[in-house]
Design a protein around this motif. Structure first.
Motif, mmCIF file in Angstrom:
data_model
loop_
_atom_site.group_PDB
_atom_site.id
_atom_site.type_symbol
_atom_site.label_atom_id
_atom_site.label_comp_id
_atom_site.label_asym_id
_atom_site.label_seq_id
_atom_site.Cartn_x
_atom_site.Cartn_y
_atom_site.Cartn_z
ATOM 1 N N ALA A 138 50.627 85.521 45.450
ATOM 2 C CA ALA A 138 49.341 84.982 45.863
ATOM 3 C C ALA A 138 48.561 84.450 44.675
ATOM 4 N N THR A 139 48.613 85.127 43.539
ATOM 5 C CA THR A 139 47.905 84.631 42.366
ATOM 6 C C THR A 139 48.596 83.400 41.794
ATOM 7 N N ALA A 140 49.929 83.293 41.952
ATOM 8 C CA ALA A 140 50.647 82.118 41.439
ATOM 9 C C ALA A 140 50.271 80.874 42.234
ATOM 10 N N THR A 141 50.080 80.994 43.547
ATOM 11 C CA THR A 141 49.695 79.829 44.338
ATOM 12 C C THR A 141 48.244 79.470 44.101
ATOM 13 N N ARG A 142 47.415 80.438 43.775
ATOM 14 C CA ARG A 142 46.021 80.129 43.505
ATOM 15 C C ARG A 142 45.841 79.482 42.146
ATOM 16 N N ALA A 143 46.773 79.692 41.234
ATOM 17 C CA ALA A 143 46.639 79.183 39.879
ATOM 18 C C ALA A 143 47.379 77.853 39.701
ATOM 19 N N LEU A 144 47.487 77.088 40.747
ATOM 20 C CA LEU A 144 48.139 75.776 40.645
ATOM 21 C C LEU A 144 47.287 74.844 39.798
ATOM 22 N N PRO A 145 47.945 73.992 39.017
ATOM 23 C CA PRO A 145 47.165 73.009 38.247
ATOM 24 C C PRO A 145 46.499 72.001 39.175
ATOM 25 N N ALA A 146 45.521 71.333 38.647
ATOM 26 C CA ALA A 146 44.733 70.386 39.455
ATOM 27 C C ALA A 146 45.586 69.226 39.956
ATOM 28 N N TRP A 147 46.550 68.772 39.159
ATOM 29 C CA TRP A 147 47.372 67.647 39.595
ATOM 30 C C TRP A 147 48.261 68.035 40.773
ATOM 31 N N ALA A 148 48.719 69.294 40.827
ATOM 32 C CA ALA A 148 49.544 69.739 41.946
ATOM 33 C C ALA A 148 48.704 69.832 43.216
ATOM 34 N N ILE A 149 47.498 70.257 43.069
ATOM 35 C CA ILE A 149 46.609 70.331 44.236
ATOM 36 C C ILE A 149 46.291 68.930 44.738
ATOM 37 N N ASP A 150 46.083 67.980 43.817
ATOM 38 C CA ASP A 150 45.817 66.598 44.205
ATOM 39 C C ASP A 150 47.006 65.978 44.923
ATOM 40 N N LEU A 151 48.209 66.346 44.512
ATOM 41 C CA LEU A 151 49.392 65.807 45.187
ATOM 42 C C LEU A 151 49.497 66.314 46.620
ATOM 43 N N ARG A 152 49.130 67.551 46.833
ATOM 44 C CA ARG A 152 49.190 68.113 48.192
ATOM 45 C C ARG A 152 48.056 67.595 49.063
#
Length: 185
Positions: free
Chosen positions: A5-19
């Protein structure tokens, strides 16, 4: 589980933008659409309508398109003739590796084109357009013969074609040279 759960919350901003890509920006008021384009065509329902409206081409339309493509193929060899002629002219008339390669290619390409005529046109030929394909094939062979004539011109300009009687007959005297070159030391 808590580590995942902490690994998915700590995604970089570019990965979040891609999703989550940004929303489409609206068109500015002062810029009109290009001809044939409407800004409402981006919705999925209009794409489905366009796909439903498009009808497959009729056999007559497909034959017409295939004949046009066959004529493009038939006239293709002529498009390269000016460049080939200029390169042959610029390579000179002496026997050098470059001029020999030019002459070899000037003979090889048209001969291989004439041999492969049937194979080149088989993808365009149908039962209904066979007569039109025969015309295109004849034009293709004629264009290849023109390219072959360019190679014959080059061989003649290099002095390799036997064009005088002395080239064929042993008892004939050879032509007298107008000029003689003397090598310098």
């Amino acid at each position: 589980m808590s580590g995942l759960a902490t690994a998915t919350r700590a995604l970089p901003a570019w990965a979040i933008d891609l999703r989550n890509p940004p929303a489409h920006k609206s068109k500015q008021a002062g810029i009109p659409d290009p001809p044939g384009f409407s800004s409402q065509s981006g919705s999925s329902s209009s794409k489905e309508n366009k796909a439903a409206q498009r009808t497959p081409p009729t056999p007559e339309e497909m034959d017409t398109l295939k004949v046009k493509k066959a004529w493009e193929l038939a006239l293709g060899p002529v498009k390269s003739l000016p460049m080939t002629g200029i390169m042959m002219y610029m390579s000179g008339n002496s026997l050098q590796i470059f001029s020999i390669m030019m002459v070899f290619m000037a003979f090889k390409n048209p001969i291989m084109g004439i041999i492969g005529t049937g194979q080149a046109f088989e993808r365009f030929e149908t039962e209904t357009n066979r007569a039109k394909m025969l015309q295109a094939k004849a034009a293709y062979v004629a264009m290849q013969l023109v390219a072959l004539a360019l190679g014959i011109w080059k061989v003649n300009s290099m002095g390799l074609l036997p064009t005088t009687r002395s080239d064929w007959l042993a008892w004939e005297a050879q032509r007298e040279a107008i000029e003689h070159a003397v090598p310098a030391l």
